[in-house]
Design a protein around this motif. Sequence first.
Motif, PDB file in Angstrom:
ATOM      1  N   ALA A   1       0.785  -1.221  -0.020  1.00 44.18           N
ATOM      2  CA  ALA A   1       0.082   0.155   0.047  1.00 44.18           C
ATOM      3  C   ALA A   1       0.734   1.046   0.049  1.00 44.18           C
ATOM      4  O   ALA A   1       1.886   1.089   0.303  1.00 44.18           O
ATOM      5  N   GLY A   2       0.271   2.222  -0.523  1.00 51.17           N
ATOM      6  CA  GLY A   2       0.920   3.585  -0.587  1.00 51.17           C
ATOM      7  C   GLY A   2       1.283   4.251  -1.857  1.00 51.17           C
ATOM      8  O   GLY A   2       0.560   3.751  -2.783  1.00 51.17           O
ATOM      9  N   THR A   3       2.141   5.303  -1.842  1.00 52.58           N
ATOM     10  CA  THR A   3       2.345   5.776  -3.007  1.00 52.58           C
ATOM     11  C   THR A   3       3.576   4.950  -3.878  1.00 52.58           C
ATOM     12  O   THR A   3       4.487   4.721  -3.053  1.00 52.58           O
ATOM     13  N   TRP A   4       3.292   4.744  -4.973  1.00 46.92           N
ATOM     14  CA  TRP A   4       4.565   4.355  -6.012  1.00 46.92           C
ATOM     15  C   TRP A   4       5.122   5.363  -6.770  1.00 46.92           C
ATOM     16  O   TRP A   4       4.217   5.847  -7.637  1.00 46.92           O
ATOM     17  N   TYR A   5       6.225   5.514  -6.747  1.00 49.63           N
ATOM     18  CA  TYR A   5       6.859   6.561  -7.708  1.00 49.63           C
ATOM     19  C   TYR A   5       7.399   6.108  -8.967  1.00 49.63           C
ATOM     20  O   TYR A   5       7.807   5.123  -9.060  1.00 49.63           O
ATOM     21  N   LEU A   6       7.021   6.896  -9.934  1.00 50.32           N
ATOM     22  CA  LEU A   6       7.299   6.654 -11.390  1.00 50.32           C
ATOM     23  C   LEU A   6       8.771   6.837 -11.470  1.00 50.32           C
ATOM     24  O   LEU A   6       9.256   8.078 -11.520  1.00 50.32           O
ATOM     25  N   ARG A   7       9.845   5.527 -11.802  1.00 47.90           N
ATOM     26  CA  ARG A   7      11.023   6.140 -11.742  1.00 47.90           C
ATOM     27  C   ARG A   7      11.448   6.173 -13.416  1.00 47.90           C
ATOM     28  O   ARG A   7      12.447   6.616 -13.479  1.00 47.90           O
ATOM     29  N   PHE A   8      10.673   5.500 -14.099  1.00 48.32           N
ATOM     30  CA  PHE A   8      11.193   5.286 -15.576  1.00 48.32           C
ATOM     31  C   PHE A   8      10.031   5.457 -16.523  1.00 48.32           C
ATOM     32  O   PHE A   8       9.091   4.537 -15.928  1.00 48.32           O
TER      33      PHE A   8
END
Length: 631
Positions: A577-584
């Motif tokens: 759960a939570g925020t998933w950051y776009l790395r690419f």
Amino acid sequence: MRHNVLSALLLAGLFGCGEAALEKQQGSGQETAQVVQQLTSSTRPGMGATVYSGGTTFRTWAPLASRVFVAGDFSSWGWVELGNEFNGNFSADVAGAVKGQKYKFVTRNQWGSDAWRADPRSAWQENSTGASIIYDHGEYWWNAQQFSTPAFNDMVIYEMHVGTFHDSPGFGPGNWNSAIAKLDYLRDLGVNMVKVMPAYEFAGDFSWGYNAAFPFAPESAYGSPNDMKHFVDEAHYRGIGVIFDVVHNHYGPSDLPMWCFSGDCLGNGGEYFFTDSRKVTPWGDTRPDYGRPEVRAYIRDSMMNLLDNFRADGLRWDATKYMRTIDGSGDIPSAWQVFRSINREINANKPWKISIAEDFGGGDSITNDATSDFAGGAGFDAQWTAEFVHPLRTAAIEQNDANRNMFAVRDAITQRFSGRSHARVIYTESHDEVANGHARVPEEIWPGNAGSWAAKKRSTLVAGITFTSPGIPMMFQGQEFLEDGYFADGDPLDWGKLTPYGGIKTLYRDLIRLRRNWNNNTRGLRGGNVNVHHVNNTNKVLAYHRWDSGGGGDDVVIVANFSGTSYSSYNIGFPRAGTWYLRFNSDWNGYSSDFGNTPSANTSTNSGAKDGMAQNANFAIGPYSLLIFSQ
């Protein structure tokens, strides 16, 4: 083929025993021999030419010869007879023979005929048909003393061909020094291993290198042994390890110093080679006789020469299938002794150095542990895998979206050997895959238009799969700037493509940095765990979870869209759960101005099971694009 004119003049003129004169003496017997000295066998160690203070020990294996001589600059090319050790070896300590001097052996067979031979263990050749040169491995002063070979799960390999890597059309091939000039570029790209295609003396100046004739001597067209060491030294200085490609499934087949070395061919090539049906390979009847301990020692010593004297960080064994079999079938048990004994020695003394097989068929037996010289697997750390490259290339090259098989891609991502995630080297381009009737992936996607949108999108999509799947990722030289056509040993890389395709190079750089966890938020890409939890074969979207130990900065989710359709809100399961950051986002128009710049962004999960996971989230994804998320 190049010839050293000065050396030829010196040999023919000053010493009165040039190549023409030598050829006249061959087979003429003792009556024309210029024997200037007869010596007893040496008690010093070493095979080939080993320098000591004041001279050189010469030792060669010639079990079928009656007498053996050495001649060179040190004797004005008069013959110095070596002592017989009565174990197949002939040796002597030759005072006054010093580094830099040329030499050859003369072997006399049991019928009294003489033959001039270069040293099969020559450390330095003037060329493939010329004289051997005395070389002292202790003379090079190493600078990069503090280098440590990257861990297997941190390796990113760049396959390089010295002759074409950094060269201009015309004249001779590229060389060690021209390759050194591009090492800063490779460091900045982020690769930490280069895999050098075979660079040991072969016939002519232009070759892929798989026709090696002198497995101890660097190719003379590329430079001297010190030049080769300087390349390794400069690579290490920049944090880049070096893997050397080695060829022991066959030799040559031309310009072989060991061919009929003792003067008795035994019906084929003499004591170094099989003389029965096992001699036959796709490249000539020159398969080494692995059943002879001296031949196994020859192979072993050439390997350790690279790992010790040249400080290589690994070896890639070419076509091991054609060492252990005759033609893909018919087992050669003695080849397994070669694999096991050398790999066990490397693991015992240098376990951080990687040993890689190109086998394509041996399965787990290639990477299973070698329990002894006669039992267990072959003991390789990793092997090249057709199970990855072929499904990925097929998925990229297929013109009809409906025909792309996401289950085949899934299986390519999850395949492994011997239960180890990093026991395989994965790639979409290699020297074999971009030649022999094939071309570069962008060229295969759209022949003649490798710079098209479709070619860029789909080739970078499968590159993204390569850098995010379990295994050791590898790329082929120029792949990162969309080199087109097919690989040829006389066609240098077109570095001018960095101007129009510099953004594609940046895309590869970003993938490599994520793979190596440069920002400490994608550690899972170096881990051994993978779960392909979403396979949509209708819409051609696939997603997988990578992790090492799990948790923030470790869990990584990769989403790949193998269709030409853009999705504004696509939903898959997420592991936490939570925020998933776009790395690419491979669709970013900073990589190419014609990319769609689909507004993919960070996403927050929703509670609710999806794809076998407790959470789910939505995001946008562009056509033929790959996204990487982490926490």
